[in-house]
Design a protein around this motif. Structure first.
Motif: not given
Length: 116
Positions: A22, A26, A28, A30-31, A34-35
């Protein structure tokens, strides 16, 4: 003592896989956290146990590796490569590339073409 657990190893493996899959969409921590249903702090803590680089540096290195590959082996324009690896504009991509390599994407491409 920084003991590395099996779950730490699995988290790093899963993080690396998510980045590989990804990194174009994406960018960051954070991204990616979160995943993986983890906090950025958890991922950073696990990275610090077993790596000299941070998770963000890993993401940047992955983007840079792909940028170099595309510059070296394709005829794509720099703005196309910038877009393909997830930068919102070519200026941001050029700054990113130059910060990490000390040369512009166009100079890198010219140098690689010169080697052939």
């Amino acid at each position: 003592e920084k003991t590395i657990t099996k779950s730490d190893i699995e988290l790093i493996r899963d993080f690396n896989l998510m980045v590989d899959l990804h990194f174009r969409t994406k960018s960051t921590l954070q991204e990616f956290a979160s995943m993986l249903h983890k906090s950025p702090k958890t991922i950073s803590n696990v990275f610090s146990k077993q790596s000299a680089i941070t998770p963000l540096q890993y993401i940047q290195e992955r983007k840079l590796l792909e940028a170099k590959r595309l510059l070296k082996y394709t005829d794509k324009k720099i703005f196309e490569i910038s877009d393909e690896i997830g930068f919102k504009d070519v200026q941001t991509f050029s700054r990113f590339f130059k910060n990490l390599t000390k040369m512009s994407p166009s100079n890198f491409k010219a140098m690689e073409i010169g080697k052939n």
